[in-house]
Design a protein around this motif. Structure first.
Motif, short mmCIF file in Angstrom:
data_model
loop_
_atom_site.label_atom_id
_atom_site.label_comp_id
_atom_site.label_asym_id
_atom_site.label_seq_id
_atom_site.Cartn_x
_atom_site.Cartn_y
_atom_site.Cartn_z
N PRO A 43 31.42 21.88 -80.96
CA PRO A 43 32.54 21.01 -81.23
C PRO A 43 32.84 20.96 -82.71
O PRO A 43 31.95 21.13 -83.55
CB PRO A 43 32.07 19.64 -80.72
N SER A 44 34.10 20.70 -83.04
CA SER A 44 34.46 20.61 -84.44
C SER A 44 33.80 19.39 -85.06
O SER A 44 33.57 18.40 -84.41
CB SER A 44 35.98 20.50 -84.58
N GLY A 45 33.51 19.48 -86.37
CA GLY A 45 32.98 18.32 -87.08
C GLY A 45 31.47 18.28 -87.13
O GLY A 45 30.89 17.40 -87.74
N GLY A 46 30.75 19.26 -86.49
CA GLY A 46 29.30 19.25 -86.54
C GLY A 46 28.77 20.66 -86.52
O GLY A 46 29.49 21.61 -86.22
N ASP A 47 27.48 20.84 -86.86
CA ASP A 47 26.91 22.18 -86.81
C ASP A 47 26.46 22.48 -85.38
O ASP A 47 26.67 21.69 -84.46
CB ASP A 47 25.78 22.31 -87.81
N ASP A 48 25.81 23.64 -85.22
CA ASP A 48 25.47 24.08 -83.87
C ASP A 48 24.48 23.16 -83.17
O ASP A 48 24.36 23.20 -81.95
CB ASP A 48 24.87 25.49 -83.93
N SER A 49 23.73 22.35 -83.92
CA SER A 49 22.73 21.48 -83.30
C SER A 49 23.19 20.05 -83.12
O SER A 49 22.53 19.27 -82.43
CB SER A 49 21.44 21.50 -84.13
N THR A 50 24.29 19.67 -83.74
CA THR A 50 24.76 18.28 -83.67
C THR A 50 25.31 17.97 -82.28
O THR A 50 26.12 18.71 -81.73
CB THR A 50 25.85 18.02 -84.72
N LEU A 51 24.87 16.85 -81.71
CA LEU A 51 25.40 16.38 -80.44
C LEU A 51 26.56 15.43 -80.70
O LEU A 51 26.48 14.57 -81.57
CB LEU A 51 24.31 15.64 -79.66
N THR A 52 27.63 15.59 -79.94
CA THR A 52 28.78 14.70 -80.06
C THR A 52 28.86 13.83 -78.81
O THR A 52 28.82 14.34 -77.68
CB THR A 52 30.09 15.49 -80.21
N MET A 53 29.00 12.52 -79.01
CA MET A 53 29.07 11.58 -77.89
C MET A 53 30.34 10.76 -78.02
O MET A 53 30.60 10.13 -79.05
CB MET A 53 27.85 10.66 -77.89
N VAL A 94 37.78 12.72 -73.15
CA VAL A 94 36.85 13.60 -72.45
C VAL A 94 37.60 14.71 -71.72
O VAL A 94 37.25 15.89 -71.82
CB VAL A 94 35.99 12.78 -71.46
N ASP A 95 38.64 14.34 -70.99
CA ASP A 95 39.40 15.32 -70.21
C ASP A 95 40.06 16.36 -71.09
O ASP A 95 40.10 17.54 -70.76
CB ASP A 95 40.45 14.60 -69.37
N PRO A 104 32.80 17.18 -75.24
CA PRO A 104 31.69 16.50 -75.90
C PRO A 104 30.39 16.89 -75.22
O PRO A 104 30.39 17.41 -74.09
CB PRO A 104 32.02 15.02 -75.68
N ASP A 105 29.30 16.63 -75.88
CA ASP A 105 28.00 16.88 -75.26
C ASP A 105 27.60 15.74 -74.33
O ASP A 105 26.92 15.97 -73.32
CB ASP A 105 26.93 17.05 -76.34
#
Length: 437
Positions: A43-53, A94-95, A104-105
């Motif tokens: 997702p945009s705004g984070g690196d490959d390991s960042t979880l977005t909620m 989400v949709d 999102p994760d």
């Protein structure tokens, strides 16, 4: 949409509820259009390991979620980035992510919406679910589970009680309010109590029920209390001739016919909590998560249990946390869910957010509630009347659409003049129209 960890304008408890009316429509569109299977791009705004909620949250909840994210990272997990949006925009956000291959994760979701996402194969199956299940109350575990697996954690619950403006009812001579489930008012006793409340000014009414916005499903409390049900036992159709449903409809219409509630408190009307805070009503059906807001209104109030008929029955409130199957960080997301569901973490979150735990090994009596700790044990007791047969009906995949029909049809029924059987037939037709075979 911004992925910042704080929203531009954080929603208050009241604005979260007021925004809720759009939720069913948002999910209805997504269910019709189907979902993408996702991609491997982060997702945009984070690196490959960042979880977005994605979540909604008032100030206290946001701090509690950030505490969970910080604790998870401190134990070696990845960063969890909170994307906070108003309640009415959560499912749309989400949709949109699912449709554009940027899901999102994780996200927060009402129990009544879990099944719709499960039916679209959006949600990841929880790891080690069997080892977790024994620690949770069955009604809440069933809200996130089906024959194919467990698709989230029941993070917390809330439920409704009757809050009473102490000064407003003192002159009614009601005495000590019922303080145990065994002594809760019957329907008839509650109507007698409401009828004895004397308005202090022209626009004051006895009470209001919290079935506005996305809360129309709370009308089903009355149906269940009367020993009835909305859906057939196989959950595929409407129990059209159910006598308990007719009894509940007559009973709740009488609130309006007797002038005990404001016309503006219908299912498409003004939030009941607002009417209580501005002292338009002397009593209100309200959830524990509203206590912080109501406590700031500047008047004394008490709480008593929901009225009962054949059964004592309360609404399934609260929310689940779910992980997205298509996320390339699914395993880490599921680890975060398991962390959030831990006993210590759940207790701290519930104490901070004025909600109730869903684990059997988290004793609410030990939690350091900062808002009305004297009332929270009563809400805990009320929550024991959340009945599994009602839970089963409000977590079917079509329930968001059912809830929308309830809001529309009940509004017309409460404010209309058709006889009760004809009014019930309209409600049955509306709900049946959105149930898929």
């Amino acid at each position: 949409m911004s992925r910042s960890t704080t929203p531009t304008r954080r929603p208050t408890r009241r604005s979260v509820l007021a925004a809720g009316a759009g939720t069913a429509g948002a999910l209805g569109l997504s269910a019709c259009g189907g979902f993408s299977t996702g991609s491997d791009d982060p997702p945009s705004g984070g690196d490959d390991s960042t979880l977005t909620m994605i979540t909604w949250a008032g100030d206290a909840e946001l701090k509690a979620f950030q505490t969970l994210a910080d604790g998870f990272k401190a134990q070696g997990g990845p960063t969890v980035e909170l994307q906070v949006v108003p309640y009415s925009e959560v499912l749309t956000a989400v949709d949109t992510g699912l449709r554009t291959d940027s899901p999102p994760d994780l996200f927060r979701v009402s129990y009544t919406d879990v099944a719709a996402y499960r039916a679209q194969n959006v949600l990841a199956d929880l790891k080690d679910a069997s080892s977790l299940e024994k620690s949770f109350l069955p009604a809440f575990w069933s809200a996130v589970s089906d024959d194919d697996g467990t698709f989230g954690v029941p993070h917390h619950t809330d439920t409704s009680m009757v809050l009473v403006n102490t000064a407003a009812v003192a002159s009614a001579g009601l005495g000590t309010l019922p303080s145990t489930l065994d002594t809760a008012w019957t329907w008839e006793q509650f109507l007698d109590a409401a009828g004895r409340v004397q308005p202090s000014r022209a626009d004051t009414y006895a009470f209001a029920v919290n079935w506005q916005n996305a809360g129309a499903y709370r009308w089903l409390n009355f149906v269940d209390q009367a020993g009835g049900r909305l859906l057939t036992e196989d959950l595929k159709g409407v129990a059209a001739d159910d006598p308990g449903m007719l009894k509940a409809l007559t009973h709740t219409r009488d609130f309006f016919r007797r002038g005990l509630v404001p016309q503006a408190s219908s299912s498409r009307g003004q939030p009941a909590s607002d009417l209580f805070v501005n002292q338009t009503v002397a009593m209100v059906f309200a959830g524990d998560f509203l206590l912080e807001e109501i406590d700031g209104a500047g008047f004394d109030y008490q709480a008593t249990f929901l009225p009962r008929d054949v059964n004592a029955s309360a609404d399934l409130g609260g929310n689940a946390l779910v992980a997205v199957e298509a996320s390339p960080r699914k395993d880490a997301a599921l680890d975060f869910l398991a962390y959030c569901a831990g006993a210590e973490q759940m207790g701290a979150f519930c104490a901070a957010a004025t909600v109730l735990p869903t684990r059997t090994d988290v004793d609410p009596a030990t939690l350091d509630y900062t808002v009305r700790p004297d009332l929270m044990p009563l809400f805990v007791e009320q929550a024991t009347t959340i009945r599994e047969q009602l839970v089963q009906q409000v977590v079917v995949p079509d329930f968001s659409a059912v809830n929308g029909q309830l809001a529309d049809r009940l509004d017309a029924i409460f404010l209309g003049s058709d006889d009760d059987r004809a009014a019930l037939a309209q409600l049955v037709a509306g709900v049946q129209s959105v149930l898929t075979s």
